[in-house]
Motif scaffolding. Structure first.
Motif, PDB file in Angstrom:
ATOM      1  N   LYS A 269      -2.920   3.405  -2.335  1.00 44.95           N
ATOM      2  CA  LYS A 269      -3.045   2.011  -1.896  1.00 44.95           C
ATOM      3  C   LYS A 269      -2.897   1.031  -3.062  1.00 44.95           C
ATOM      4  O   LYS A 269      -2.098   0.088  -3.007  1.00 44.95           O
ATOM      5  N   GLY A 270      -3.647   1.252  -4.121  1.00 47.65           N
ATOM      6  CA  GLY A 270      -3.591   0.351  -5.275  1.00 47.65           C
ATOM      7  C   GLY A 270      -2.227   0.320  -5.939  1.00 47.65           C
ATOM      8  O   GLY A 270      -1.656  -0.757  -6.160  1.00 47.65           O
TER       9      GLY A 270
ATOM     10  N   TYR B 199       4.715  -3.276  -4.936  1.00 53.00           N
ATOM     11  CA  TYR B 199       5.380  -4.043  -3.902  1.00 53.00           C
ATOM     12  C   TYR B 199       4.668  -5.334  -3.513  1.00 53.00           C
ATOM     13  O   TYR B 199       5.250  -6.186  -2.841  1.00 53.00           O
ATOM     14  N   GLY B 200       3.408  -5.445  -3.872  1.00 52.80           N
ATOM     15  CA  GLY B 200       2.634  -6.593  -3.420  1.00 52.80           C
ATOM     16  C   GLY B 200       2.014  -6.393  -2.054  1.00 52.80           C
ATOM     17  O   GLY B 200       1.405  -7.312  -1.505  1.00 52.80           O
TER      18      GLY B 200
END
Length: 558
Positions: free
Chosen positions: A484-485, A491-492
């Motif tokens: 996730k991080g 990609y933002g």
């Protein structure tokens, strides 16, 4: 295989199990399948009977057998039925290959007398395993079973250790043959490291001002933990450990500087890596060289020639029995009066000890954090003082288990299990079964990420049926945090990284016959762990944690 006398004809399952027993096997891990019924019959009817641990998904059986191999340092045994039973074990065999774990997998196989006609689960398995095992073959006749499986066990338990695979056609498994009694296992003489290589490494040590010694899994697997600790204590060299090298230098030892890993590797002028690959976990063998400084010289030492790095720029290498390596290196370092007194690395060690003290002070703030949502480190702050010196701690997860790598420093060798460099989630349940069997009087604590928990929790049923109490602690941040991080950073945004919020993994365990509870208050973590340790049943503590808590990352693995 050597034999001492000819016995009466026995069916193939008895022939196979007799060989396994001779090589030290005491537990058979499996999931029921007709192709391997003779192995079960042998386990039940021969004396003494061998326990059969039957699981709910084949990977767990292989992960358990692999962990038996890691803990006992003799090959574990998994028995898988043909076709999907065998192929379900592929990832676990790959993990054993990357980790150098002694493991034998015996597979069922469609019968010879039907081969090529499309019988149930007809598949030629050995080619699938050829790239991830030391050997992969078929025992084509009942007479082949004992010698083929004997060779598989010998290979699996010899340096460099790893998995082997043998499948047996169903009709031949049920057939009978007379054979000699199995040998009591095969042993090979230890390989003496090259004396010239030892002298070269000793000379590098003599001229080093800032050396670091890295102890890896194979130091434990090669039964070299006593020699390694003696070398460390007599030389005063700073040490970093990884994998099952953890605990060889006990947590809290003044020369254990794993908490100062970054400074150790960045400022060292010599890094000696013993018993672990120069892979992504160790910067591919490149140390130092920051801000224009001269890179450290690297020495790589392995238990066998094939494990010595071929990609790294090394100043010296050695291979052979790792106990003999440590004793031989110490003799080479101290044995000649012409070289004067042994090196004194006290100033360098003091610098690293200061870094360890500073890191410990920083860690204490996280370990006692009162944050809401709960910071994952607080779980370790509650767990660590409750762990006995002989506890077996198992890591199965991404971001949550990264904290375990940072905070858990075993007091004894053989007390830490993780997936190793292959990074295969879902391995922890099988490892926990193995730990409970191999260490019946020890605490067994399985640290689960919530993602990993979803891969194997059904096998709590196996823990319950076989009376294998294990404490499971889930760091539940409702996400694939390891992805996730980084995805947000690249990609933002993130996608395919979220799990259902506050999933009640504890209720899964209670539904299967164990115990469990959910924790949302950091002050309740410790009491929940106490209840889990005292319960005497498989018990899961499901702790809701902060998905935004940054996990420690030493490498991206790329």
């Amino acid at each position: 295989m050597t034999t001492d006398q000819t016995t009466e004809p026995q069916h193939g399952g008895i022939l196979a199990l007799d060989v396994a027993r001779a090589h030290g096997v005491s537990t058979l891990f499996t999931l029921s399948g007709a192709h391997v019924f003779p192995m079960y019959d042998a386990a039940v009817k021969t004396e003494p009977a061998m326990p059969i641990i039957d699981v709910r998904h084949e990977p767990t059986a292989v992960f358990a057998a692999e962990a038996i191999g890691k803990l006992t340092r003799t090959p574990g045994l998994a028995v898988l039925t043909a076709g999907p039973g065998v192929t379900n074990g592929v990832s676990a065999v790959a993990q054993a290959s990357f980790s150098g774990s002694p493991l034998v997998v015996v597979g069922g196989r469609a019968p010879n007398n039907r081969w090529g006609t499309g019988s149930l689960q007809e598949l030629d398995h050995p080619p699938i395993f050829s790239s991830i095992s030391k050997s992969s073959t078929t025992a084509h006749t009942v007479a082949d079973i004992a010698p083929t499986i004997d060779e598989a066990f010998t290979l699996a338990g010899s340096s460099h250790r790893g998995p082997t695979f043998v499948d047996v056609p169903m009709d031949e498994f049920f057939n009978s043959a007379a054979t000699g009694s199995p040998s009591q296992g095969n042993t090979t003489a230890p390989v003496q490291p090259d004396p010239d290589a030892l002298r070269a490494i000793a000379e590098l040590l003599r001229t080093s001002e800032r050396p670091v010694l890295v102890l890896g899994t194979d130091v434990w697997a090669d039964r070299a933990e006593v020699a390694a600790l003696q070398f460390v204590q007599e030389t005063g060299i700073p040490v970093i450990s990884n994998g099952m090298g953890r605990g060889i230098v006990p947590g809290g030892h003044p020369q254990l500087v794993t908490k100062a890993r970054s400074t150790s590797f960045n400022r060292a002028d010599l890094v000696i890596v013993v018993g672990t690959p120069l892979d992504f976990r160790l910067g591919y063998g490149v140390f130092g060289g920051k801000d224009g400084a001269t890179p450290a010289r690297t020495v790589h030492v392995a238990d066998s020639a094939g494990q010595v790095s071929s990609h790294a720029d090394t100043a010296a290498t050695a291979h052979g029995d790792l106990s003999l390596f440590f004793t031989g290196l110490f003799d080479a370092l101290t044995g000649s009066a012409a070289h004067g007194s042994r090196p004194d690395w006290t100033p360098w060690l003091s610098t690293l000890q200061d870094e360890v003290a500073a890191a410990t002070a920083r860690d204490s703030e996280l370990l006692t954090a009162e944050a809401d949502p709960i910071h994952p480190a607080r779980i370790y702050g509650e767990l660590l003082p409750r762990l006995a010196d002989d506890a077996v701690v198992i890591g199965d997860g991404g971001d949550f288990v990264s904290f375990a790598g940072k905070f858990v420093e075993p007091k004894r060798p053989g007390g830490w299990l993780d997936p190793g460099p292959y990074g295969c989630l879902g391995a922890g349940m099988g490892a926990a079964m193995a730990a409970r069997i191999a260490r019946p009087s020890s605490q067994v604590v399985l640290l689960y990420g919530d993602g990993a928990a979803g891969m194997s929790l059904m096998d709590v049923d196996t823990l319950v049926r076989h009376d294998l109490p294990v404490v499971m602690i889930v760091g539940n941040n409702s996400a694939w945090g390891l992805e996730k991080g980084p995805m947000q950073w690249i990609y933002g945004y993130d996608v395919a990284a979220d799990l259902a919020p506050q999933t009640r993994y504890d209720q899964v365990v209670t539904a299967l016959g164990g115990g469990g509870e959910m924790v949302t208050d950091p002050r309740q973590i410790g009491p929940a762990i106490d209840r889990a340790l005292a319960s005497g049943v498989p018990y899961l503590v499901n702790v809701m944690t902060d998905v935004d808590a940054a996990y420690p990352r030493a490498t991206t693995g790329i």
